[in-house]
Design a protein around this motif. Structure first.
Motif, PDB file in Angstrom:
ATOM      1  N   PHE A 117       0.825  -1.199   0.000  1.00 32.58           N
ATOM      2  CA  PHE A 117       0.000   0.000   0.000  1.00 32.58           C
ATOM      3  C   PHE A 117       0.865   1.257   0.000  1.00 32.58           C
ATOM      4  N   ILE A 118       1.881   1.279   0.879  1.00 32.98           N
ATOM      5  CA  ILE A 118       2.735   2.470   0.989  1.00 32.98           C
ATOM      6  C   ILE A 118       3.480   2.701  -0.321  1.00 32.98           C
ATOM      7  N   VAL A 119       4.025   1.619  -0.911  1.00 31.81           N
ATOM      8  CA  VAL A 119       4.807   1.773  -2.140  1.00 31.81           C
ATOM      9  C   VAL A 119       3.945   2.366  -3.248  1.00 31.81           C
ATOM     10  N   PHE A 120       2.718   1.859  -3.391  1.00 28.95           N
ATOM     11  CA  PHE A 120       1.887   2.378  -4.476  1.00 28.95           C
ATOM     12  C   PHE A 120       1.285   3.735  -4.127  1.00 28.95           C
ATOM     13  N   ASP A 121       1.184   4.033  -2.840  1.00 31.82           N
ATOM     14  CA  ASP A 121       0.793   5.365  -2.406  1.00 31.82           C
ATOM     15  C   ASP A 121       1.835   6.388  -2.851  1.00 31.82           C
ATOM     16  N   ILE A 122       3.101   6.039  -2.670  1.00 34.02           N
ATOM     17  CA  ILE A 122       4.179   6.938  -3.081  1.00 34.02           C
ATOM     18  C   ILE A 122       4.201   7.065  -4.601  1.00 34.02           C
ATOM     19  N   VAL A 173       1.645   7.076  -6.497  1.00 33.68           N
ATOM     20  CA  VAL A 173       0.578   8.026  -6.832  1.00 33.68           C
ATOM     21  C   VAL A 173       1.070   9.463  -6.660  1.00 33.68           C
ATOM     22  N   VAL A 174       1.870   9.685  -5.602  1.00 32.70           N
ATOM     23  CA  VAL A 174       2.416  11.025  -5.387  1.00 32.70           C
ATOM     24  C   VAL A 174       3.281  11.447  -6.572  1.00 32.70           C
ATOM     25  N   PHE A 175       4.025  10.488  -7.147  1.00 28.70           N
ATOM     26  CA  PHE A 175       4.836  10.819  -8.322  1.00 28.70           C
ATOM     27  C   PHE A 175       3.973  11.028  -9.556  1.00 28.70           C
ATOM     28  N   TYR A 229       1.119  12.424  -9.627  1.00 33.30           N
ATOM     29  CA  TYR A 229       0.355  13.652  -9.519  1.00 33.30           C
ATOM     30  C   TYR A 229       0.990  14.845 -10.255  1.00 33.30           C
ATOM     31  N   PRO A 230       2.283  15.186 -10.048  1.00 35.02           N
ATOM     32  CA  PRO A 230       2.829  16.319 -10.797  1.00 35.02           C
ATOM     33  C   PRO A 230       2.903  16.063 -12.299  1.00 35.02           C
ATOM     34  N   TRP A 231       3.081  14.787 -12.657  1.00 34.74           N
ATOM     35  CA  TRP A 231       3.092  14.430 -14.083  1.00 34.74           C
ATOM     36  C   TRP A 231       1.716  14.676 -14.702  1.00 34.74           C
TER      37      TRP A 231
END
Lengths: 118, 168
Positions: free
Chosen positions: A67-72, A74-76, A78-80
């Motif tokens: 969950f944490i890995v794919f959460d991070i 998603v953060v990447f 977002y700016p893309w």
């Protein structure tokens, strides 16, 4: 620029206020007539046997880590996604490589059977 | 004092108050939930620093991911019957050293920042997220891809640790 956060702030205050007011209203207005049966752990359910405190499977940790890995990830993303039109095809390919690398890990975890709950 | 100054102090107070609860609470579940408010306050402070992407990251990763994991873990493992859990201070001196070093960095940053120019920066700055996206996928494309490799390592590593050997 900070003025653009005012709607978000109003929403946070509204949501928190609503939750607190509703919870407290329930506490003050709602009738409270407790009986032994109502206060049991599972009302109308089975009588609980032994303590609920147990050791938990390490598989929970696996799920949390995924969950944490794919959460991070998603953060990447977002700016893309925000400047997607400007970045165009090169940006798309770069992002695809990024996701492909993570997919390798995903398939590794999958093949290793870490996602199975046997 | 204008509205934003008052709001800044509200967020600062939330952060500091919640952080104090995290440190001083003997009840570990209470400490974990107080951490939620501390992270939330920090996200608000990032907004005041015009770092909108960092604020979103704070919300997504720290509150949405790591904190949920911490609360999950703490609620499952507290009051464990056959494991000894300590809630008293341990390793005081290493902690003091690390905190002193961190405080030194923060205070140094505070003194070296030209606060008088912050006003013009805040009026000139627009949303940072589109620019960050551009920079990440053009100039800093290598660190960006390396980040995915690091995530891959985390994924594979956790699979290695958590997976039970199957006897088939």
């Amino acid at each position: 620029m900070i003025e653009s956060y005012i709607p978000i702030f109003i929403m946070i205050v509204g949501a928190m206020g609503f939750a607190v007011v509703m919870g407290k209203m329930n506490e003050f207005v709602g009738p409270k007539r407790p009986s032994e049966e109502k206060l049991s752990t599972y009302e109308s359910g089975m009588e609980p046997v032994r303590s609920a405190r147990e050791r938990f499977s390490v598989k929970f940790y696996m799920v949390a880590m995924l969950f944490i890995v794919f959460d991070i990830e998603v953060v990447f993303l977002y700016p893309w996604a925000v400047s997607y039109k400007l970045l165009g095809t090169p940006g798309f390919i770069t992002m695809f490589v990024f996701i492909a690398v993570l997919l390798v890990g995903y398939f590794y975890v999958w093949r290793k059977g870490a996602l199975e709950w046997d | 004092m204008d509205l934003f100054t008052i709001l800044f102090y509200v967020f600062a107070l939330i952060t500091l108050g919640a952080a104090c609860v995290v440190v001083f609470s003997r009840h570990i579940v209470r400490a974990a939930f107080a951490l939620l408010f501390a992270f939330f306050g920090v996200a608000g402070l990032y907004v005041f620093l015009l770092a909108d992407f960092i604020a979103v990251t704070q919300l997504m990763v720290y509150i949405g991911g790591i904190l949920v994991l911490i609360i999950f873990g703490v609620m499952l493992t507290q009051k464990q019957i056959n494991v000894d859990i300590k809630t008293s201070p341990v390793q005081t001196w290493p902690a003091v050293l690390i905190v002193a070093a961190l405080a030194g960095v923060l205070i140094g940053m505070f003194w070296s920042t030209d606060w008088a120019r912050m006003g013009e920066i805040s009026t000139a700055t627009t949303a940072t997220t589109p620019k960050l996206g551009e920079m990440l996928l053009t100039t800093y494309v290598l660190p960006f891809e390396v980040a995915s490799v690091i995530l891959l390592v985390a994924l594979v590593g956790s699979a290695m640790i958590a997976r039970r050997e199957r006897n088939t």
